[in-house]
Design a protein around this motif. Sequence first.
Motif, PDB file in Angstrom:
ATOM      1  N   GLU A  83       0.697  -1.280  -0.055  1.00 56.41           N
ATOM      2  CA  GLU A  83       0.024  -0.100  -0.178  1.00 56.41           C
ATOM      3  C   GLU A  83       0.816   1.277  -0.067  1.00 56.41           C
ATOM      4  N   ILE A  84       1.769   1.306   0.778  1.00 58.16           N
ATOM      5  CA  ILE A  84       2.757   2.316   0.762  1.00 58.16           C
ATOM      6  C   ILE A  84       3.638   2.410  -0.544  1.00 58.16           C
ATOM      7  N   ALA A  85       3.985   1.166  -1.303  1.00 55.09           N
ATOM      8  CA  ALA A  85       4.565   1.375  -2.533  1.00 55.09           C
ATOM      9  C   ALA A  85       3.730   2.115  -3.411  1.00 55.09           C
ATOM     10  N   MET A  86       2.468   1.571  -3.529  1.00 54.68           N
ATOM     11  CA  MET A  86       1.387   2.341  -4.379  1.00 54.68           C
ATOM     12  C   MET A  86       1.169   3.861  -4.119  1.00 54.68           C
ATOM     13  N   ILE A  87       1.464   4.325  -2.966  1.00 55.23           N
ATOM     14  CA  ILE A  87       1.170   5.759  -2.782  1.00 55.23           C
ATOM     15  C   ILE A  87       2.382   6.303  -3.266  1.00 55.23           C
ATOM     16  N   ALA A  88       3.432   5.560  -3.037  1.00 52.03           N
ATOM     17  CA  ALA A  88       4.915   6.506  -3.352  1.00 52.03           C
ATOM     18  C   ALA A  88       4.646   6.477  -4.963  1.00 52.03           C
ATOM     19  N   GLY A  89       4.356   5.409  -5.487  1.00 49.00           N
ATOM     20  CA  GLY A  89       4.413   5.732  -7.187  1.00 49.00           C
ATOM     21  C   GLY A  89       3.247   6.575  -7.609  1.00 49.00           C
ATOM     22  N   ILE A  90       2.219   6.567  -7.049  1.00 48.90           N
ATOM     23  CA  ILE A  90       1.240   7.531  -7.417  1.00 48.90           C
ATOM     24  C   ILE A  90       1.638   8.957  -7.378  1.00 48.90           C
ATOM     25  N   ASP A  91       2.543   9.133  -6.359  1.00 52.10           N
ATOM     26  CA  ASP A  91       3.283  10.676  -6.673  1.00 52.10           C
ATOM     27  C   ASP A  91       3.770  11.037  -7.572  1.00 52.10           C
ATOM     28  N   TYR A  92       4.390  10.048  -8.402  1.00 53.52           N
ATOM     29  CA  TYR A  92       5.227  10.393  -9.775  1.00 53.52           C
ATOM     30  C   TYR A  92       4.492  10.084 -10.886  1.00 53.52           C
ATOM     31  N   LEU A  93       3.080   9.722 -10.724  1.00 52.27           N
ATOM     32  CA  LEU A  93       2.258   9.409 -12.160  1.00 52.27           C
ATOM     33  C   LEU A  93       1.905  10.904 -12.809  1.00 52.27           C
ATOM     34  N   THR A  94       1.855  10.850 -14.374  1.00 55.06           N
ATOM     35  CA  THR A  94       1.608  12.037 -14.960  1.00 55.06           C
ATOM     36  C   THR A  94       0.426  11.520 -15.947  1.00 55.06           C
ATOM     37  N   GLY A  95      -0.192  10.580 -15.903  1.00 54.50           N
ATOM     38  CA  GLY A  95      -1.371   9.982 -16.854  1.00 54.50           C
ATOM     39  C   GLY A  95      -2.605  10.691 -16.435  1.00 54.50           C
ATOM     40  N   ASP A  96      -3.557  10.415 -17.399  1.00 58.92           N
ATOM     41  CA  ASP A  96      -4.908  10.884 -17.251  1.00 58.92           C
ATOM     42  C   ASP A  96      -5.530   9.925 -16.518  1.00 58.92           C
ATOM     43  N   ALA A  97      -5.256   8.776 -16.419  1.00 58.08           N
ATOM     44  CA  ALA A  97      -5.965   7.661 -15.762  1.00 58.08           C
ATOM     45  C   ALA A  97      -4.536   6.674 -15.230  1.00 58.08           C
ATOM     46  N   ALA A  98      -5.037   6.021 -14.156  1.00 55.05           N
ATOM     47  CA  ALA A  98      -4.128   5.087 -13.691  1.00 55.05           C
ATOM     48  C   ALA A  98      -4.389   3.652 -13.455  1.00 55.05           C
ATOM     49  N   ILE A  99      -3.528   2.785 -13.707  1.00 55.13           N
ATOM     50  CA  ILE A  99      -4.048   1.210 -13.685  1.00 55.13           C
ATOM     51  C   ILE A  99      -3.136   0.531 -12.796  1.00 55.13           C
ATOM     52  N   ILE A 100      -3.721   0.217 -11.447  1.00 53.37           N
ATOM     53  CA  ILE A 100      -2.838  -0.505 -10.582  1.00 53.37           C
ATOM     54  C   ILE A 100      -2.833  -1.939 -10.655  1.00 53.37           C
ATOM     55  N   MET A 101      -1.700  -2.453 -10.902  1.00 53.70           N
ATOM     56  CA  MET A 101      -1.552  -3.835 -11.008  1.00 53.70           C
ATOM     57  C   MET A 101      -0.271  -4.687 -10.325  1.00 53.70           C
ATOM     58  N   ASP A 102      -0.683  -5.938 -10.079  1.00 50.26           N
ATOM     59  CA  ASP A 102       0.320  -6.598  -9.260  1.00 50.26           C
ATOM     60  C   ASP A 102       1.233  -7.209 -10.355  1.00 50.26           C
ATOM     61  N   ALA A 103       2.584  -7.357 -10.203  1.00 55.61           N
ATOM     62  CA  ALA A 103       3.527  -8.020 -11.275  1.00 55.61           C
ATOM     63  C   ALA A 103       3.349  -9.472 -11.262  1.00 55.61           C
ATOM     64  N   ASP A 104       2.932 -10.086 -10.225  1.00 55.26           N
ATOM     65  CA  ASP A 104       2.801 -11.597 -10.273  1.00 55.26           C
ATOM     66  C   ASP A 104       1.645 -12.262 -11.190  1.00 55.26           C
ATOM     67  N   LEU A 105       1.095 -11.240 -12.145  1.00 48.93           N
ATOM     68  CA  LEU A 105       0.176 -11.496 -13.229  1.00 48.93           C
ATOM     69  C   LEU A 105      -1.250 -12.209 -12.471  1.00 48.93           C
TER      70      LEU A 105
END
Length: 173
Positions: A83-105
């Motif tokens: 959850e903290i990793a997601m919040i850290a990443g959101i701070d750097y997004l520049t898109g009109d929309a964001a898709i949050i996904m797990d890398a483990d497929l």
Amino acid sequence: MDKNKNSERHLVSILVPCYNEEAVLHEFYRRTVQVIDNIPQYDFQFMFVNDGSRDHTLDIMRELHEKDRRVSYVNLSRNFGKEIAMIAGIDYLTGDAAIIMDADLQDPPELIPEMISWWEKGYQDVSAKRRSRAGESFFTLFIRFCRRCPAYPCSAMSAISAYWINSASTLCA
């Protein structure tokens, strides 16, 4: 989606929190690129967040960044949790929309076009729900999520809002 900007290309950010994902990261990237390269009306950006991995996850992120200008990454100093990793990443997004996904497929990249189509219809928050997960009830998964979210008190609304803190529309796969 803003109806007045239909002539402009929209940027969709793909946020991927990672912890010890070296075994799956190349495959996640390959499958996701295969999907997004078939959606030519949008531009995409990857934002990987290394959540203190102890394997070669960070090295793979650097490699992907070197070969694909759409790839960026954030490296956290230690493991803070998804959850903290997601919040850290959101701070750097520049898109009109964001898709949050797990890398483990567990979140199939092949659902991205369908989720974008819902966004195009005007939905601001789109989420995919697994029909079943062997051995775990929804309640069990929800409680586990609440307990793993240290930045927020354990209540239904505060746990859910952790996903929707961005002012841009958020697609959560």
